[in-house]
Write an enzyme that holds these catalytic residues in place. Structure first.
Site: not given
Length: 507
Positions: A256, A261, A268, A279, A340, A342
């Site tokens: 990933k 993010d 967030k 991330d 996001e 996934r």
């Protein structure tokens, strides 16, 4: 960092002219007639030093010892975890010293694996992030550049092999830490692509970096949806290591690569949002694995896939309730834009099918729920294949990079049902790590698959904030064991029968 392996007994270590000397002492130490043995005997006899893991005693200018500073470090029974604890404690005691080189030796002959553990611990403890700091910041910091590792039986083949293995793993871990630590403006998707291209120039490697047009042509609608809110163009990175015959099916690693993010429209909280530069730790671990592969060159084929982009909330960003079409053709209702990872992984998992892989392992800082469940000790492991899961669990234990298998019962997928698409991207708060894995499972039915959720293990917060480089150790241990298994000659039928009989428990 430069590591060197030398044959060294305590008498040799005592005569070594080195700024700093660390001596690892295990339980049951039998002193000889050298100066270091005398120091250990006196310190143990007085109670000032014990051999329990992590116990330390620092001294200066000891008679008959050339080193400017000596640190005795206990390693208990010599277990790998105890060796790493002792080395880490000793390096901590040397912080602030003027030494740019040091000698690290074992007081007694050590197992090859213990030798490797010492190298990895020294590399980990000596790592310091410098990429975006000025030289002025380091005027009082001395960079440790060379470690001479001494072991009485260093000339043995097993010792040399363990040392070379550990040095390559250390290089991979350091590369993973370096990229994960960099702030988002110094680790954009394009920059990750260039880092991968550099690896692609190493022996047996090649690299391809796809941009927005190529990704659109592939139909990666889920990946594109995440990237569309950012001014930084996405990249899809394909790394290949060719260590075996072309016909050999590869292991595919999918990392990933969310380089930052914000959560997107599902923004967030501001507190600790800076940590969302981490991330892309899954992507960083894939880069680290390929760096280690270049050093060790095992007989196995490996493919690395990195979907890289930012998740930001501008006027073009995907919105809660939007429906997108993945590369697999499945439609996805995006109920939460902060789920996001996934979405980019599902398209990469579909892309992996073209390699007819022997196994696919995705690595992702996917859910806070996994961090809550397992903390920072073990990564979460999900798998549809028992043999693959068992191999990863065993590799994690041997590589001191452990994971823990989590469930994938079909009932967990109930929360992912959608009235407007084939599947929703979130399934509510209960069992959030499991429902995220169930989402990915829908796109990984064509091959043995495992998912490593490293949200709790990829970085540390607080005063020691920074990337850990996990799970490079786990993945490399797994790949090397798979390569060794593939290279092992088949057992004759009679030998297999004898081995099975010996393995049966006696009643």
């Amino acid at each position: 960092m430069d590591f060197q392996l030398k044959s060294m007994r305590l008498a040799t270590a005592a005569a070594a002219k080195t700024p700093a000397l660390i001596v690892l002492v295990a339980d049951g130490f039998e002193p000889g007639g050298d100066a270091l043995s005398a120091l250990i005997r006196r310190a143990s006899g007085s109670g000032d030093f014990k051999t329990e893991a992590g116990a330390l005693l620092a001294s200066y200018g000891s008679a008959g010892i050339e080193a400017g500073r000596v640190v005795l470090a206990g390693i208990g029974d010599g277990h790998l975890a105890h060796v790493r604890k002792g080395v880490a404690a000793a390096l901590g005691a040397l912080k602030g010293s003027p030494a740019t080189t040091l000698t690290l030796c074992f007081a007694q002959p050590a197992a090859p694996a213990a030798l490797g553990a010492a190298v990895l611990a020294a590399s980990d403890a000596a790592y310091i992030y410098t990429a975006t700091k000025s030289k002025e910041t380091f005027k009082d910091h001395v960079d440790l550049r060379q470690v001479v590792v001494g072991e009485p039986d260093a000339t043995a083949t097993a010792a040399r092999g363990a040392f070379e293995y550990a040095v390559s793993i250390a290089e991979g871990v350091r590369l993973a830490r370096e990229w994960a630590n960099r702030p988002a403006n110094h680790a954009t998707p394009a920059m990750l692509g260039e880092a991968a291209r550099a690896l692609g120039k190493l022996p047996r490697m090649d690299c391809e970096v796809l941009g927005p047009k190529e990704v659109a042509k592939l139909g990666m609608g889920a990946f594109q949806a995440v990237a569309q809110g950012s001014g930084q163009a996405l990249r899809f990175i394909v790394l290949r290591y060719r260590g075996a015959a072309k016909a050999e099916a590869p292991v595919v690693l999918v990392g990933k690569g969310i380089t930052f993010d914000s959560g997107g429209i599902s923004l967030k909280p501001g507190l600790e949002m800076d940590e969302m530069k981490f991330d892309m730790s899954g992507a960083a671990s894939v880069l680290g694995v390929f760096r280690a592969l270049a050093g060790l060159r095992p007989r196995i084929n490996v493919v690395g896939l990195i979907p890289a982009c930012e998740n930001l909330p501008d006027g073009h960003a995907v919105k809660p309730g939007d429906v997108v079409t993945s590369m697999s053709g499945q439609t996805i209702e995006i109920l939460n834009t902060d789920a996001e990872g996934r979405l980019i992984l599902c398209d990469a998992l579909t892309y992996a099918e073209r390699f007819s892989p022997r196994a696919v392992i995705d690595i992702a800082t996917l859910t806070g729920a996994c961090a809550i469940a397992l903390g920072g000790v073990r990564s979460g492991l999900f798998s549809t294949d028992d043999a693959l899961a068992q191999a990863l669990l065993a590799a994690g234990e041997r590589g001191l990079d452990p994971c823990w298998r989590m469930p994938l019962d079909d009932e967990y997928a109930e929360g992912l049902k959608s009235n407007f698409a084939d599947v929703a991207n979130v399934g509510g708060r209960p069992a959030g790590a499991v429902t995220a894995a169930k989402f990915l499972q829908r796109f990984a039915s064509a091959y043995p698959w495992a998912h490593l959720d490293i949200a709790g293990t990829a970085w540390k917060s607080g005063a020691v904030k920074g990337a850990t480089g996990r799970p490079v150790g786990l993945l490399m241990q797994y790949l090397l064991e798979q390569a060794a298994h593939a290279a092992a000659p088949p057992q004759p039928a009679a030998q297999r029968k004898t081995a099975r009989a010996a393995a049966k428990p006696r009643r």
